[in-house]
Design an enzyme around this catalytic site. Structure first.
Site, short mmCIF file in Angstrom:
data_model
loop_
_atom_site.label_atom_id
_atom_site.label_comp_id
_atom_site.label_asym_id
_atom_site.label_seq_id
_atom_site.Cartn_x
_atom_site.Cartn_y
_atom_site.Cartn_z
N ASN A 101 0.73 -1.06 0.20
CA ASN A 101 0.18 -0.08 0.02
C ASN A 101 0.89 1.15 0.15
O ASN A 101 1.65 1.54 0.70
CB ASN A 101 -0.92 0.08 1.21
CG ASN A 101 -1.72 1.27 1.39
OD1 ASN A 101 -1.78 2.02 0.52
ND2 ASN A 101 -2.26 1.32 2.45
N TRP A 102 0.98 1.91 -1.20
CA TRP A 102 2.05 3.09 -1.44
C TRP A 102 1.29 4.35 -0.68
O TRP A 102 2.26 5.18 -0.39
CB TRP A 102 2.29 3.13 -2.92
CG TRP A 102 3.09 2.31 -3.50
CD1 TRP A 102 3.70 1.04 -2.96
CD2 TRP A 102 3.71 2.38 -5.01
NE1 TRP A 102 4.54 0.38 -3.69
CE2 TRP A 102 4.33 1.25 -5.00
CE3 TRP A 102 3.29 2.96 -6.00
CZ2 TRP A 102 4.83 0.87 -5.89
CZ3 TRP A 102 3.98 2.80 -7.30
CH2 TRP A 102 4.85 1.84 -7.14
N LYS A 103 0.20 4.34 -0.27
CA LYS A 103 -0.41 5.36 0.22
C LYS A 103 -0.06 6.74 -0.77
O LYS A 103 -0.02 6.52 -1.97
CB LYS A 103 -0.08 5.60 1.62
CG LYS A 103 -0.02 4.34 2.56
CD LYS A 103 0.09 4.65 3.87
CE LYS A 103 -0.15 3.43 4.78
NZ LYS A 103 0.05 3.43 6.27
N HIS A 107 -9.51 1.82 4.51
CA HIS A 107 -8.40 1.93 5.22
C HIS A 107 -8.70 2.85 6.43
O HIS A 107 -9.23 3.76 6.46
CB HIS A 107 -7.45 2.22 4.56
CG HIS A 107 -5.98 2.14 5.12
ND1 HIS A 107 -5.41 3.12 5.86
CD2 HIS A 107 -4.96 1.37 4.94
CE1 HIS A 107 -4.27 2.82 6.24
NE2 HIS A 107 -4.00 1.67 5.71
N GLU A 135 -6.87 5.02 7.56
CA GLU A 135 -6.67 6.42 7.06
C GLU A 135 -8.08 6.97 6.60
O GLU A 135 -8.10 8.43 6.82
CB GLU A 135 -5.38 6.60 6.37
CG GLU A 135 -4.26 6.37 7.25
CD GLU A 135 -3.12 5.72 6.44
OE1 GLU A 135 -2.97 5.78 5.34
OE2 GLU A 135 -2.25 5.13 7.11
N GLU A 155 -5.84 -4.62 10.38
CA GLU A 155 -4.80 -3.84 10.78
C GLU A 155 -5.36 -3.00 11.86
O GLU A 155 -5.91 -1.92 11.74
CB GLU A 155 -4.77 -2.78 9.36
CG GLU A 155 -4.32 -3.21 8.10
CD GLU A 155 -3.63 -2.57 7.25
OE1 GLU A 155 -2.75 -2.48 6.77
OE2 GLU A 155 -4.46 -1.49 6.73
N GLY A 204 2.09 2.11 10.96
CA GLY A 204 3.44 3.15 10.71
C GLY A 204 4.13 3.31 11.95
O GLY A 204 4.95 4.36 11.89
N SER A 263 2.70 -2.25 10.26
CA SER A 263 4.14 -2.46 10.59
C SER A 263 5.11 -3.70 10.09
O SER A 263 5.85 -4.36 10.99
CB SER A 263 4.54 -2.26 12.31
OG SER A 263 4.24 -0.83 12.39
N GLY A 323 4.73 1.04 4.68
CA GLY A 323 6.13 1.61 4.52
C GLY A 323 7.21 0.73 4.15
O GLY A 323 7.92 1.19 3.11
P1 PGA Z 1 2.47 0.15 7.60
O1 PGA Z 1 1.06 0.36 7.07
O2 PGA Z 1 2.92 -1.18 6.95
O3 PGA Z 1 3.47 1.31 7.22
O4 PGA Z 1 2.55 -0.01 9.24
C1 PGA Z 1 0.33 -0.81 6.87
C2 PGA Z 1 -1.06 0.00 6.14
O5 PGA Z 1 -1.41 1.24 6.60
O6 PGA Z 1 -1.76 -0.41 5.33
#
Ligand code: PGA
Length: 251
Positions: A10-12, A98, A100, A166, A172, A210, A232
């Site tokens: 997931n590049w965000k 997600h 976010e 998640e 993150g 993470s 990440g």
């Molecule tokens: P992360 O993000 O691996 O940076 O914790 C995971 C995600 O938000 O899908």
């Protein structure tokens, strides 16, 4: 039950034309080498999807979107990108809900059900993201929270369900639940899906939060963990490649 693990990046809101090419070039070999055992994909910002799809043609890398419009039919919705458009440029799957999106855009179950339905109608596989906050876990509410997030599946009429668990506090942060916590939640998610969608439903539950080159093998070996959703660590070819490798050659 499907055997193949999934590793989805997931590049965000990251990337550029130049950086994407460099990253993808470093991924094609490990992705192709793993293809029989691991389904590898990346969810990328919409503006790059068509270019990535073209660049990744003739490789085993799947391409998906990070979000989709709640509006079902193309029309006067300035700034929106429909499920049909995502499918049209070659997206195969889409992240829905997600944390976010839930946090910054107030996406609730009503909106997320529309997004799920639009995705399915366009032939995209939605990956529904669920997870509790730290405050909810500390209050012992994680199971209720996740069950409530999954409840929309009852309305969606699915024969195939993909969920990413998640925990918000693990995204993150470098903090990862212990394997017992992951196992317990994944088992609960399986049970919930079976009761909401019927016993014939195909289930896939990814863990995200993470995941990195160092912990992927241990996480992917937990029962009911069918793959990983990686933020990440998907932005560097070597760390993402190491996670892919951990999905078929557990250490
Ligand atoms: P992360 O993000 O691996 O940076 O914790 C995971 C995600 O938000 O899908």
């Amino acid at each position: 039950m499907w055997q193949q693990k999934w590793v989805i990046g997931n590049w965000k809101m990251n990337g550029s034309n130049a950086a994407n090419r460099t990253l993808l070039q470093g991924l094609f070999q490990p992705v192709n080498a793993a293809a029989a055992q691991v389904y590898c994909g990346i969810a990328a910002p919409n503006v790059y999807l068509a270019g990535i799809k073209e660049f990744a043609a003739n490789t085993a890398l799947a391409v998906g979107a990070e979000d989709v419009s709640q509006f079902a039919v193309n029309g006067a919705f300035t700034g929106e990108v429909s499920a049909q458009m995502l499918a049209d440029v070659g997206a195969q799957f889409v992240l829905v809900g997600h944390s976010e999106r839930r946090q910054y855009f107030q996406e609730d179950n009503t909106i997320l059900l529309e997004k799920m339905q639009n995705s399915i109608a366009a032939g995209l596989l939605p990956i529904l993201c669920v997870g509790e906050t730290l405050a909810e876990r500390e209050a012992g509410q994680e199971e209720q929270v996740v069950a409530a997030q999954l409840s929309l599946l009852a309305e969606a009429d699915l024969s195939e369900v993909a969920v990413a668990y998640e925990p918000v506090w693990a995204i993150g942060t470098g903090k990862v639940p212990v394997t017992e916590q992951i196992a317990a939640m994944h088992e609960l998610i399986y049970r919930q899906i079976l009761s909401l969608c019927g016993k014939d439903v195909k289930i896939r539950v990814l863990y995200g939060g993470s995941v990195n080159a160092g912990n992927a093998a241990e996480i992917l070996a937990v029962s009911h963990v069918d793959g990983a959703l990686v933020g990440g660590a998907s932005l560097q070819a070597d760390s993402f490649a190491a996670i892919i490798q951990a999905a078929y050659a557990p250490a």
